[in-house]
Enzyme design. Structure first.
Site, mmCIF file in Angstrom:
data_model
loop_
_atom_site.group_PDB
_atom_site.id
_atom_site.type_symbol
_atom_site.label_atom_id
_atom_site.label_comp_id
_atom_site.label_asym_id
_atom_site.label_seq_id
_atom_site.Cartn_x
_atom_site.Cartn_y
_atom_site.Cartn_z
ATOM 1 N N HIS A 72 11.040 31.034 -46.993
ATOM 2 C CA HIS A 72 10.815 30.044 -47.896
ATOM 3 C C HIS A 72 9.263 29.447 -47.697
ATOM 4 C CE1 HIS A 72 14.877 29.194 -50.175
ATOM 5 N NE2 HIS A 72 14.772 30.339 -49.825
ATOM 6 N N TYR A 201 15.990 19.240 -53.244
ATOM 7 C CA TYR A 201 16.468 17.998 -52.993
ATOM 8 C C TYR A 201 16.141 16.865 -54.111
ATOM 9 C CZ TYR A 201 16.524 19.688 -48.058
ATOM 10 O OH TYR A 201 16.599 20.381 -46.800
ATOM 11 N N PRO A 293 22.552 16.340 -42.245
ATOM 12 C CA PRO A 293 22.140 17.619 -42.678
ATOM 13 C C PRO A 293 20.935 17.658 -43.693
ATOM 14 C CG PRO A 293 24.022 17.522 -43.944
ATOM 15 C CD PRO A 293 23.954 16.118 -42.881
ATOM 16 N N LYS A 297 17.975 20.083 -39.672
ATOM 17 C CA LYS A 297 17.464 19.988 -38.137
ATOM 18 C C LYS A 297 18.668 20.237 -37.157
ATOM 19 C CE LYS A 297 13.247 19.108 -39.197
ATOM 20 N NZ LYS A 297 12.801 20.598 -39.289
ATOM 21 N N TYR A 384 9.430 19.359 -41.681
ATOM 22 C CA TYR A 384 10.464 20.254 -42.269
ATOM 23 C C TYR A 384 10.384 21.714 -41.705
ATOM 24 C CZ TYR A 384 13.693 21.858 -45.673
ATOM 25 O OH TYR A 384 14.877 22.570 -46.241
#
Length: 393
Positions: A72, A201, A293, A297, A384
């Site tokens: 991704h 998200y 979550p 991580k 991220y």
């Protein structure tokens, strides 16, 4: 029995550490309380940072991940009826994440260890750690009704939040920090194509939502829910309706629904134990820290612990650098607290709290700033994809 490093727990962190050490000629024995089938039945997320991907390749356990995993380059944030994309690769100097299920990581590491012939003992009950403040640690356990003893140089506690390793530490030798969040995630796994090629998200007035994936035909979706939610009251139909309500109209229209093959509720907490070294016992992964979550991580923090302990042990045995083991906790905790911060921030940014309208306006302002500002997008991207591992030297 004797070994150099006794590893408690056969989750990804224990298996990865064992495989890396074995390839360096360092003998390990893994003790696991559950059966192999049980370990492989645990469904977990699988967004892997570049550092974890590189370690799997070094461990010679990456062939299937490289063939079937999904790289991704970006991630999407949904709020205010629209979606904003963060270009992870472009903003982080070319780094990406790999979507590959934790269960599959575990399966691959189990297969790699079996191929080497290294010892793993499953269904080892009543595991007890002894004398780890001495230079002759040992572990006792019961297998097939018989008590056995494993002598070792070092013990790696990779047995998770509820495992015996952290519980074996004297209470006055450890300090813990914890925040429990007032909500959980209701998650559904379905054999349906993901609604997007990248994770979404969502911040919505009805609560947080996450659209993720395991493969081209296996999707994982989550919605924020109260901690006292009764899972039996959530039919598949009700879940899909609620998920669609929290997504932008265009995304909701593209969502392919289907029967759930797994449904569960996960509470959210932040947790850190300090230090992570007690004599010749080292806590690794969830045994020492938990993150919500939201920032993806948890597994990746375990990987960075493994990286640090692996290199410290390797240099101890190969170069006589036992001094590096004294730095284990200090090195790990620097990265852990930064990842805890990011996970806490993501959780605070995206979930609906029982706060006032001012707090909700602050969430919207943060989302606007971080997605519209290059500095903000870069901050999200570099965290991220994962902060760099610290050299062990």
């Amino acid at each position: 029995m004797k070994t150099q490093v006794a590893i408690i727990g056969s989750g990804p962190s224990g298996l990865l550490l064992g495989q890396l050490l074995h390839l360096q000629g360092i003998d390990t024995v893994i003790l696991e309380a559950k059966s192999q089938a049980y370990v492989l039945s645990r469904i977990r997320a699988g967004v892997l940072e570049q550092g974890f991907v590189d370690l799997l390749r070094e461990a010679k356990a990456s062939e299937r991940m490289d063939a079937e995993g999904h790289v991704h380059d970006g991630v999407e944030f949904s709020f205010g009826g629209r979606t904003e994309r963060i270009d992870l690769k472009g903003l982080s100097g070319g780094k990406t994440v790999m979507v590959y299920g934790q269960t599959e990581v575990t399966r691959d590491l189990m297969a790699a260890r079996a191929k080497t012939g290294a010892t793993s003992i499953y269904e080892a009950t009543d595991v007890q750690l002894h004398d780890f403040y001495s230079d002759k640690p040992r572990v006792t356990f019961v297998k097939d009704g018989k008590t056995q003893q494993l002598e070792c140089d070092y013990i790696a506690g990779c047995d998770g939040f509820h495992g015996v390793s952290r519980k074996s530490v004297p209470k006055d030798a450890i300090k813990t920090f914890e925040r429990v969040y007032p909500f959980g995630w209701l998650g559904v796994l379905s054999e349906t194509p993901p609604v997007s090629d990248e994770l979404i998200y969502a911040n919505h007035e009805r609560g947080f939502a996450l659209c993720s994936q395991r493969s081209a035909n296996l999707s994982r979706y989550y919605i924020q829910c109260p901690l006292d939610t009764n899972l039996d009251e959530w039919t598949d139909e009700r879940f899909w309706e609620e998920l669609k309500a929290r997504l932008p109209a265009e995304t909701a229209a593209a969502l392919v629904t289907g029967p759930s093959i797994e449904k569960s509720i996960a509470p959210l907490r932040s947790f850190v134990a300090e230090p992570m070294k007690f004599g010749n016992l080292f806590l690794v992964g969830d045994a020492a820290h938990i993150v919500p979550p939201t920032g993806a991580k948890g597994l990746n923090l375990a990987s960075s612990d493994v990286y640090t302990l692996y290199h410290a042990l390797r240099k101890t045995y190969q170069e006589g650098r036992a001094d590096l083991l004294e730095k284990y906790s200090e090195i790990c905790l620097r990265r852990i607290w930064k990842a805890e911060r990011f996970s806490w921030w993501m959780t605070s940014l995206l979930h609906r709290f029982d706060g006032d309208e001012f707090s909700q306006r602050m969430q919207q302002a943060e989302l606007e700033y971080y997605t519209q500002s290059e500095a903000g997008r870069r901050t999200i991207a570099e965290n991220y994809v994962g902060l760099p591992y610290e050299a062990v030297e």
